[in-house]
Design an enzyme around this catalytic site. Structure first.
Site, mmCIF file in Angstrom:
data_model
loop_
_atom_site.group_PDB
_atom_site.id
_atom_site.type_symbol
_atom_site.label_atom_id
_atom_site.label_comp_id
_atom_site.label_asym_id
_atom_site.label_seq_id
_atom_site.Cartn_x
_atom_site.Cartn_y
_atom_site.Cartn_z
ATOM 1 N N GLY A 1 0.818 -1.203 0.000
ATOM 2 C CA GLY A 1 0.000 0.000 0.000
ATOM 3 C C GLY A 1 0.847 1.245 0.000
ATOM 4 O O GLY A 1 2.077 1.182 0.097
ATOM 5 N N LYS A 13 1.630 -0.043 7.394
ATOM 6 C CA LYS A 13 2.084 -1.415 7.086
ATOM 7 C C LYS A 13 3.048 -1.928 8.154
ATOM 8 O O LYS A 13 2.872 -3.029 8.703
ATOM 9 C CB LYS A 13 2.757 -1.429 5.705
ATOM 10 C CG LYS A 13 1.842 -1.004 4.570
ATOM 11 C CD LYS A 13 2.557 -1.075 3.245
ATOM 12 C CE LYS A 13 3.708 -0.100 3.142
ATOM 13 N NZ LYS A 13 3.264 1.311 3.230
ATOM 14 N N SER A 39 -6.246 3.459 -19.022
ATOM 15 C CA SER A 39 -7.546 3.763 -18.403
ATOM 16 C C SER A 39 -8.057 5.161 -18.720
ATOM 17 O O SER A 39 -9.176 5.503 -18.327
ATOM 18 C CB SER A 39 -7.450 3.594 -16.881
ATOM 19 O OG SER A 39 -6.511 4.502 -16.346
ATOM 20 N N LYS A 87 -8.765 4.999 -7.026
ATOM 21 C CA LYS A 87 -9.417 6.023 -7.838
ATOM 22 C C LYS A 87 -10.686 6.540 -7.163
ATOM 23 O O LYS A 87 -10.978 7.743 -7.185
ATOM 24 C CB LYS A 87 -9.733 5.458 -9.218
ATOM 25 C CG LYS A 87 -8.485 5.139 -10.046
ATOM 26 C CD LYS A 87 -8.830 4.487 -11.372
ATOM 27 C CE LYS A 87 -7.555 4.164 -12.165
ATOM 28 N NZ LYS A 87 -7.837 3.504 -13.448
#
Length: 821
Positions: free
Chosen positions: A403, A409, A726, A769
């Site tokens: 991440g 983490k 994308s 997103k």
């Protein structure tokens, strides 16, 4: 070996006469000058021969190693051949020979090879040496000056003159003479080879010029300095030169004495300490209290072996190495190497394990206390701990938390170790380029050590710690090595029970170790290594989660670190939201913590200045403390103008909303693109343009205008590289907006790959997103229909306030994006 020849010269027809029937006795030491003394009824006196004159033409003998002086008896070494023929020729022609310094030692000579001042000497005796050469005993008579060279070939012959010493009046010469005599005796006292006779001879040397010559000949070392003294005819000047030379020699000798004294004292102290230590050892040995270092090491390692729990193979290896250690001398460089190996062997926890204390409810409480949100990650961790509790010997999977930075983490891995009751070790892999860091160096290398895996296990003291492999996606890989390949054995549950470290050269069981890796960009982790780990992705935090994290964890920690009580600084949820939106747009919370730390520093300064500010910081004061707002919602972004579309992008540090700009101008109907675009994104621009040209009529486009209009696609922030498929749908919408003059709906963003037939294909990074769209105030999100399942997995807090429209073709995109409000 120094050889001495003692010769007695008596008066007689065939021998040189020294005076009124006196005899002289002198010692000749080959290779250096010497002085002579003679005995008469009055005692011992220095030789001081004089001459009223001498031959005008002299056979000259070149000297290269020493400078001759008048009034002294000196040996002259003559090599067999030309040198001996020169001396014999001079002896045959009256026993006078001119001794002079020369640079060349062999024929042919040139006039420039010789100095201009030398000493005329009488040849007294020839001594034949065993090596075939000869030593001629010569007595220096007086100085001569070379007027011109008569012949240089086959033995130099020169026409000479005999200058006289110049004695000035006054007491200066006498004072200088006394100084030279005192310095001569001081220097001579440091040279035992001269004996007591030297001091006596110097004391009886007259006149002053002879004393200067005498002292220079025996006590000065530099031939150039001696030649300068020989050239000097003024006695006062000559004495000054000798005085200076002897003074330098005295200073050098005194410094040498000082150094010798210091060295002697140091050596004596070391010897004293050595003898005392040896005596102590002997006393202790007699009392039975002392052991040899090797015997002491042997008992230490064997005691460790008896009291510890080691596998049979390791025990045998330790015993063999102890036997080998006993055969190595303790002073040998190999001894500490063997001892270091044995230390690692006995200190490693081969069979030492810590007991797990797994309490699922307690683990859940620990995770909830230290981390807000991250529901999926916490659930997977609890599942992992549940399996370990029901089946402790289960090796399980290697976890990898992936991440953006600042999402927790590393702290999650630490929470796992805390909830299990295991020791925690952490290793940062960023920039590591040598696989020896993982598997160790072979013992043949100087300073070899095991790899960092075994180093951490030894430091933990158990064979089942939790080891965090931080930043596994940043391992180096070049010609110097590939540590990622070395990690394949470590992180494979099917192999790591037989992990082989190069230093130990024995198998170590790593199956009980719990490895947890962290990464920012999972794509940077090699595929083979990624396949061995179970990846748990940690998404970025939404604003609501950040508010709770700031108020529960970050702000209390900063208040404590800055020495502020909660009553001295208060932040409402609304103010924290403003800090998040205006100063720290990120996926994690590191930037937010830095901003809170800045607020605490400012408040600490105010309190230190004895000010009494209000505890509550409201919105208007944020700019006073944090400076101007860094991020603002641009109206162009949320309410696009013609030719501008909002696209959703994925970045390694979370999602982002990008503007897609399109400009049109008269041309040939081509398309150009800028903004540091990669190959895939430039292909998306071409595909979108081709689709509009082929299917524009169905969308109501003027194809004639399209053919005569050139389009320019630009993505702002041109310095940042961008790539990916994308943005295809957003690019096509930007082109339509420019060609038709229509604006898109406000607060609408989209993502999706477009094909030449107008299909909208699914994309990745939906979670990031969506979080970016929510963070930046987007209300409507257009997503490919196949990404609907990804949205279903998202937390409701992330999708709250967002409207999702799912599309499968660009016709759906066109209908929704350009719908009338």
């Amino acid at each position: 070996m120094k050889r001495h020849h003692f010769v007695r010269i008596n008066t007689g027809d065939e021998q040189p006469t020294l005076g009124n029937g006196h005899s002289a006795e002198f010692s000749l030491q080959v290779g250096r000058p010497f002085f002579a003394k003679f005995r008469s009824d009055g005692g011992t006196h220095a030789v001081a021969f004089g001459a009223a004159g001498g031959p005008n033409v002299l056979v000259v003998f070149p000297m290269s190693r020493s400078v001759p002086f008048p009034g002294l008896i000196m040996p002259v070494m003559a090599q067999a051949g030309l040198d001996e023929s020169i001396m014999e020729k001079a002896a045959a022609q009256g026993k006078y020979i001119g001794l002079i310094m020369a640079e060349g030692t062999s024929s042919p000579w040139a006039g420039k090879d010789f100095v201009r001042t030398g000493v005329v000497a009488e040849i007294h005796k020839r001594i034949k040496l065993p090596d075939g050469n000869s030593n001629y005993v010569c007595r220096g008579v007086r100085r001569f000056h070379v007027d011109r060279w008569v012949r240089l070939k086959d033995g130099p012959i020169a026409r000479v003159s005999y200058p006289e010493d110049i004695y000035p009046g006054g007491a200066v010469v006498e004072a200088l003479q006394r100084n030279v005599l005192s310095l001569s005796q001081t220097v001579a006292s440091h040279q035992p080879g001269l004996g007591e006779g030297f001091a006596l001879a110097a004391a009886n040397m007259e006149p002053a010029g002879a004393l200067a010559d005498f002292s220079a000949a025996y006590l000065l070392k530099d031939n150039k300095e001696k030649q300068q003294i020989l050239d000097e005819l003024e006695v006062e000047r000559r004495l000054r030169l000798v005085d200076e030379g002897l003074t330098r020699e005295t200073v050098t000798l005194e410094l040498g004495d000082k150094i010798q004294t210091e060295i002697r004292e140091k050596i004596e102290e070391q010897q004293k300490q050595f003898f005392l230590r040896e005596q102590i050892k002997i006393i202790r040995r007699e009392l039975g209290e002392e052991q040899e270092p090797s015997e002491r090491d042997r008992e230490f390692f064997l005691g460790k072996l008896e009291n510890g729990n080691y596998p049979e193979e390791v025990s045998k290896k330790i015993r063999d190495e102890v036997d080998r250690l006993m055969m190595i001398p303790t002073m040998s460089p190999e001894y500490p190497v063997a001892r270091n190996y044995l230390e690692w062997m006995v200190e490693l926890p081969w069979e030492v394990s810590s007991e797990d204390h797994i309490d699922i409810e307690n683990a859940k409480a620990v995770l909830d206390t230290d981390h807000f949100g991250l529901t999926d990650a916490k659930e997977r961790i609890l599942e992992f701990l549940g399996v370990r509790k029901m089946r402790p010997e289960h090796s399980g999977a290697i976890l990898c938390f992936a991440g953006p930075p600042g999402v927790g983490k590393t702290s999650l891995a630490m929470a796992i170790a805390d909830s299990m009751g295991r020791k925690l070790e952490r290793m940062s892999l960023g920039g590591m380029r040598d696989e020896a860091e993982i598997k160790g160096h072979r013992r043949t290398y100087v300073g070899a050590l095991p790899g960092r895996i075994l180093q951490m296990i030894r430091r933990a003291g158990t064979n089942n710690p939790v080891i965090v492999l931080d930043e596994i996606d940043k391992i180096g890989n070049d010609f110097r090595g590939d540590p990622a390949s070395a990690l394949l054995e470590v992180l494979d549950p099917a192999q790591n029970h037989d992990f082989l470290d190069h230093f130990l050269d024995l198998r170590f069981d790593l199956s009980k170790v719990m490895f947890i890796a962290t990464a920012n960009v999972l794509q940077h982790v090699p595929a083979a290594l990624r396949d061995r780990m179970e990846v748990i992705e940690l998404p970025g935090y939404v604003t609501e989660e950040k508010i709770q994290i700031a108020r529960r964890h970050l702000l209390p920690r900063q208040l404590k670190e800055h020495g502020i009580s909660p009553s001295q600084l208060k932040l409402s949820a609304r103010v924290v939201r403003d800090v998040i939106n205006g100063w720290t747009r990120e996926a994690g919370v590191r930037g937010l913590e830095k901003s809170l730390a800045s607020l605490c520093r400012k408040r600490t300064l105010e309190l230190a200045r004895r000010k009494r500010p209000k505890a509550v910081i409201d919105r208007p004061k944020l700019e006073h403390y944090l400076g101007p707002v860094k991020y603002t919602d641009d109206r162009v972004r949320l309410r696009p103008v013609q030719g501008v579309v909002l696209g959703l992008a994925y970045t390694p540090y979370g999602g982002d909303v990008l503007e897609v700009e399109c400009a049109g101008f008269p041309g040939k109907g081509g398309v150009v693109f800028t903004g540091s675009l990669g190959d895939v994104m430039t292909e998306s621009c071409r595909i979108a343009h081709s689709y509009l040209r082929s299917s524009g009529e169905r969308l109501g486009l003027n194809l004639a205008k399209l053919e005569k209009t050139s389009l320019h696609i630009h993505f702002p922030a041109g310095a940042i590289p961008k790539d990916g498929p994308s943005a295809g749908a957003a690019i096509a919408c930007a082109m339509i907006s420019r060609l038709t003059g229509r604006r898109l709906r406000a607060r609408l963003a989209m993502t999706g790959e477009i094909t030449l037939t107008g299909e909208i294909l699914p994309v990745g990074g939906v979670r990031e997103k969506v979080l970016a769209a929510k963070r930046l105030g987007v209300k409507t999100v257009l997503l490919p229909a196949e990404n609907k399942r990804d949205v279903a997995l998202l937390d409701k807090a992330w999708t709250k306030g967002l409207r999702f429209e799912y599309v499968s073709s660009f016709t759906d995109v066109y209908r929704l994006a350009f719908a009338k409000r």
